[in-house]
Each structure stands twice: as structure tokens, then as C-alpha cells.
Design a protein around this motif. Sequence first.
Motif, PDB file in Angstrom:
ATOM      1  N   GLY A  86      12.760  27.990  23.561  1.00  0.00           N
ATOM      2  CA  GLY A  86      11.629  28.445  24.366  1.00  0.00           C
ATOM      3  C   GLY A  86      11.938  29.735  25.096  1.00  0.00           C
ATOM      4  N   GLN A  87      13.176  29.865  25.566  1.00  0.00           N
ATOM      5  CA  GLN A  87      13.557  31.092  26.263  1.00  0.00           C
ATOM      6  C   GLN A  87      13.562  32.276  25.308  1.00  0.00           C
ATOM      7  OE1 GLN A  87      14.225  31.309  29.764  1.00  0.00           O
ATOM      8  NE2 GLN A  87      13.853  33.436  29.144  1.00  0.00           N
ATOM      9  N   GLU A  89      11.652  32.551  22.671  1.00  0.00           N
ATOM     10  CA  GLU A  89      10.244  32.852  22.420  1.00  0.00           C
ATOM     11  C   GLU A  89       9.642  33.631  23.588  1.00  0.00           C
ATOM     12  OE1 GLU A  89       8.442  29.078  21.717  1.00  0.00           O
ATOM     13  OE2 GLU A  89       9.567  28.704  19.864  1.00  0.00           O
ATOM     14  N   LEU A  90      10.020  33.237  24.811  1.00  0.00           N
ATOM     15  CA  LEU A  90       9.516  33.929  25.997  1.00  0.00           C
ATOM     16  C   LEU A  90      10.010  35.381  26.014  1.00  0.00           C
ATOM     17  CD1 LEU A  90       8.026  33.863  28.708  1.00  0.00           C
ATOM     18  CD2 LEU A  90      10.134  33.012  29.760  1.00  0.00           C
ATOM     19  N   ASN A  91      11.277  35.564  25.667  1.00  0.00           N
ATOM     20  CA  ASN A  91      11.825  36.927  25.633  1.00  0.00           C
ATOM     21  C   ASN A  91      11.098  37.784  24.595  1.00  0.00           C
ATOM     22  OD1 ASN A  91      13.657  36.188  27.585  1.00  0.00           O
ATOM     23  ND2 ASN A  91      15.329  35.807  26.142  1.00  0.00           N
ATOM     24  N   THR A  92      10.781  37.161  23.455  1.00  0.00           N
ATOM     25  CA  THR A  92      10.058  37.897  22.412  1.00  0.00           C
ATOM     26  C   THR A  92       8.667  38.305  22.901  1.00  0.00           C
ATOM     27  OG1 THR A  92      11.236  36.683  20.669  1.00  0.00           O
ATOM     28  CG2 THR A  92       9.152  37.740  20.053  1.00  0.00           C
ATOM     29  N   LEU A  93       7.975  37.394  23.589  1.00  0.00           N
ATOM     30  CA  LEU A  93       6.659  37.705  24.132  1.00  0.00           C
ATOM     31  C   LEU A  93       6.743  38.843  25.146  1.00  0.00           C
ATOM     32  CD1 LEU A  93       5.260  34.085  24.652  1.00  0.00           C
ATOM     33  CD2 LEU A  93       4.411  35.789  23.018  1.00  0.00           C
ATOM     34  N   ARG A  94       7.762  38.785  25.992  1.00  0.00           N
ATOM     35  CA  ARG A  94       7.919  39.853  26.995  1.00  0.00           C
ATOM     36  C   ARG A  94       8.222  41.181  26.320  1.00  0.00           C
ATOM     37  NH1 ARG A  94      11.451  36.318  31.344  1.00  0.00           N
ATOM     38  NH2 ARG A  94       9.706  35.717  32.686  1.00  0.00           N
ATOM     39  N   ASP A  95       9.036  41.123  25.249  1.00  0.00           N
ATOM     40  CA  ASP A  95       9.341  42.348  24.519  1.00  0.00           C
ATOM     41  C   ASP A  95       8.066  42.941  23.930  1.00  0.00           C
ATOM     42  OD1 ASP A  95      11.992  42.073  25.105  1.00  0.00           O
ATOM     43  OD2 ASP A  95      12.562  41.231  23.157  1.00  0.00           O
ATOM     44  N   GLY A  96       7.180  42.039  23.464  1.00  0.00           N
ATOM     45  CA  GLY A  96       5.910  42.498  22.902  1.00  0.00           C
ATOM     46  C   GLY A  96       5.067  43.215  23.929  1.00  0.00           C
ATOM     47  N   LEU A  97       5.047  42.691  25.137  1.00  0.00           N
ATOM     48  CA  LEU A  97       4.279  43.347  26.189  1.00  0.00           C
ATOM     49  C   LEU A  97       4.923  44.681  26.573  1.00  0.00           C
ATOM     50  CD1 LEU A  97       1.724  42.694  27.814  1.00  0.00           C
ATOM     51  CD2 LEU A  97       3.200  41.946  29.668  1.00  0.00           C
ATOM     52  N   GLY A  98       6.260  44.676  26.530  1.00  0.00           N
ATOM     53  CA  GLY A  98       6.973  45.924  26.820  1.00  0.00           C
ATOM     54  C   GLY A  98       6.656  46.996  25.797  1.00  0.00           C
ATOM     55  N   SER A  99       6.485  46.582  24.527  1.00  0.00           N
ATOM     56  CA  SER A  99       6.137  47.534  23.464  1.00  0.00           C
ATOM     57  C   SER A  99       4.770  48.140  23.720  1.00  0.00           C
ATOM     58  CB  SER A  99       6.148  46.821  22.099  1.00  0.00           C
ATOM     59  OG  SER A  99       7.441  46.333  21.816  1.00  0.00           O
ATOM     60  N   LYS A 149       4.269  29.538  28.336  1.00  0.00           N
ATOM     61  CA  LYS A 149       5.663  29.307  27.964  1.00  0.00           C
ATOM     62  C   LYS A 149       6.531  29.110  29.206  1.00  0.00           C
ATOM     63  CE  LYS A 149       7.040  29.146  24.506  1.00  0.00           C
ATOM     64  NZ  LYS A 149       7.320  27.956  23.663  1.00  0.00           N
ATOM     65  N   GLN A 150       6.265  29.870  30.252  1.00  0.00           N
ATOM     66  CA  GLN A 150       7.036  29.708  31.486  1.00  0.00           C
ATOM     67  C   GLN A 150       6.824  28.327  32.096  1.00  0.00           C
ATOM     68  OE1 GLN A 150       5.714  33.203  33.688  1.00  0.00           O
ATOM     69  NE2 GLN A 150       7.779  34.064  33.538  1.00  0.00           N
ATOM     70  N   ARG A 151       5.579  27.866  32.088  1.00  0.00           N
ATOM     71  CA  ARG A 151       5.292  26.538  32.632  1.00  0.00           C
ATOM     72  C   ARG A 151       5.989  25.450  31.809  1.00  0.00           C
ATOM     73  NH1 ARG A 151      -1.182  27.483  33.736  1.00  0.00           N
ATOM     74  NH2 ARG A 151      -0.962  28.473  35.794  1.00  0.00           N
ATOM     75  N   SER A 152       5.940  25.619  30.472  1.00  0.00           N
ATOM     76  CA  SER A 152       6.570  24.641  29.583  1.00  0.00           C
ATOM     77  C   SER A 152       8.080  24.597  29.810  1.00  0.00           C
ATOM     78  CB  SER A 152       6.270  24.996  28.120  1.00  0.00           C
ATOM     79  OG  SER A 152       6.978  24.161  27.245  1.00  0.00           O
ATOM     80  N   LEU A 153       8.691  25.764  29.938  1.00  0.00           N
ATOM     81  CA  LEU A 153      10.134  25.825  30.169  1.00  0.00           C
ATOM     82  C   LEU A 153      10.511  25.206  31.513  1.00  0.00           C
ATOM     83  CD1 LEU A 153      11.105  29.365  28.828  1.00  0.00           C
ATOM     84  CD2 LEU A 153      11.845  27.160  27.940  1.00  0.00           C
ATOM     85  N   ALA A 154       9.712  25.452  32.527  1.00  0.00           N
ATOM     86  CA  ALA A 154       9.989  24.878  33.844  1.00  0.00           C
ATOM     87  C   ALA A 154       9.949  23.350  33.787  1.00  0.00           C
ATOM     88  CB  ALA A 154       8.977  25.399  34.871  1.00  0.00           C
TER      89      ALA A 154
END
Length: 343
Positions: A86-87, A89-99, A149-154
Motif C-alpha cells: 500500500g505504501q 502504491e501511495l508513493n506511485t500516486l504521489r509521484d503521479g501528482l508530482g508529474s 489509500k492513506q486511510r486504508s494504510l492507517a
Amino acid sequence: MASHRRPKQPSRTRVTVLTATAAAAVALTSQAAQAAPKPSKSEVKAKADALFEEAEAATEKYNGAKDKQEKLQKEISQLQDNVARGQDELNTLRDGLGSLASAQYRSGGIDPSVQLFLSSDPDDFLGKTSTLDQLSARQVGLLTKIQEKQRSLAQQRKEASDKLKDLADTRAELGKKKKEVQGKLGEAQKLLNTMTAKEKAALAAKEERASRDSARSALGNAKPGSGLAGAAFSAGQSRVGSPYVWGATGPSSFDCSGLTSWAYAQVGVSLPRTSQQQANIGTRIYSQSDLQVGDLVFFFDDLHHVGLYAGNGQVLHAPRTGTDVRYESMSTIGGPFEFGVRV
């Protein structure tokens, strides 16, 4: 002025009385010691058997704690794997927003809404409806996924933390039960060690004769088992003579529920680990006359002992420390028959 008189010596009569009193006390102590009779062989065996029963009851609790520990360890491992994935996947999503932010910068500057996201919590960010209006559909989708994803990980991290605490408590209980079992067995062994080698041999021979008699009764007149129960009983028969070892599940040594679970596992049936758990599966049979070969049979009001019904009032079981897997009359188990279970 200090007195220089010599201290008065005890009279001969007093010395005689004291000596006689001491001698009498020694004689009484000696008589008391001699008066304490040595426990008979049957008394020693009865006390040792009672301790063995207490040890077996503690063993089933130990088995339950050990089984729970193993399950918790598997669940924790799975949760930790899920959190790690999950982490990622979260990093990938954040990278996508960064792009997206990089693309906007190259095309004329970063959208203020993206700048806001990159420097604050998404939950707070998504709560600002005025900001949402400034986002593209793609950005909204990414931020929503990140939030979920953040809620799920928490939640998964909390669940893993709770299970780790439960695991620590279970390990403590496991250690306590292990000490209890070992203590009972040690007491029983001390009692047995007061018997002579000849007495021990006589007891062992008596138990061996009883086991042979039970085997003849079970195998000579009983109807053979059928179906899975009969096949499980046949598997159990193959382990006759294997030693009882507390906490053992085979194939070379067993405790009571270890034998029954191993026997059924040989025919593809998975039984729970402890006798109390095994009592809650299948169909209960309360009349001994309705039992069939291979049915599970339970003894004592706390159900801490289980065996396989062998027919004609006999049971195939792993009795206790110091014995082997054997046949025995249900009337000599030491505790009342409670019920049977047909798996």
C-alpha cells in the motif's frame, strides 16, 4: 563495689530434669517420624496420576495459546505485507501528482492548488471546496485515491499494532502455561521416584496388560469403522506405541488432541488444535451405545481429554506423560465420558 562471687551452678537435680526432658523430646520426635507411614504404591500412583491430569489440562490451554500465537503471526505478516504494498502504491500516486506539477511548471507555472497539496495534508486539502474548483478532473481523481489509500494504510497499521499487542500477551500466557505444565510433571515425577524399580516395573506391567485386554476387546468384537472416521481410526492405530509428549502433534509423538488431529489429517480432514475446540465441530453423540469406531470421545467436565472411539467401550488415545498411544477402557480414563463427536 563489684561482686566477685562465682555464679551459682545448676543443681544436680535440675541438670537431671533437663537431660531427661531433652531425651524425651528426641524420643517423641523419633517416634513421630517412625509413625508417619510411607504412602502405598497405589497412593503414590493416584497422586501422580492426579498431577498428570492437571498437567494435561494445562497442556490443552498451552496448545490453545500456541495455536493462537501461530495464527496471529501469520495475520501480522500478511498485514505488514499489505502495508508495504500500500505504501508503494501511495508513493506511485504521489509521484503521479508530482508529474502533473512538473508539466504545469514547464507550461507556465504550477497550479496554486497543486502547490497547496504538495505542502499540506490531502484530507485538509480536499475539504476546501473552493480549491477543488481549481483542480482538473485528473488531479481530483489522483487526490481522492491518495486520500483513500492513506486511510486504508492507517487502518491496516492500527490493526497490525493491535495484533502485535495481542501477540505479546499470548506469548506471555504461553510461557505461563509452559511453566505450569512443567511444574506439574516435575511434582508427579518426584512422587514416582519414591517407588522402587520393582514397584515401577509392576505398575508398567499392569498397564500393559490392561492395554492388551482393551485392544483384544476393541479389535476382536467391534465393528470396523467406515467412511472418514474409520479411515482416521486406522491411521491412529498405526501410531500405537508412540510416546505421549505434551504439545506434540506427530508423527512420532503426540498429546491427546495431537493424536486425534493427526489421525484425521491423514484422511484430509483438518481438526482444530485443542480438545475443547474439537468438541465444537461435527455432531454430538451423548449415548455411548450410539458411538461408532473413529468418533471423537471427550472426557472430564472441562473436556481436556479426547481420544478415538475403538468400539466395545474402548478408546484409542494418548493418555499422559510416561505412557504411549494405546487402547484403554473408557471406564478407566479417570474422568467421566461427556459425549462423542461425529466429524
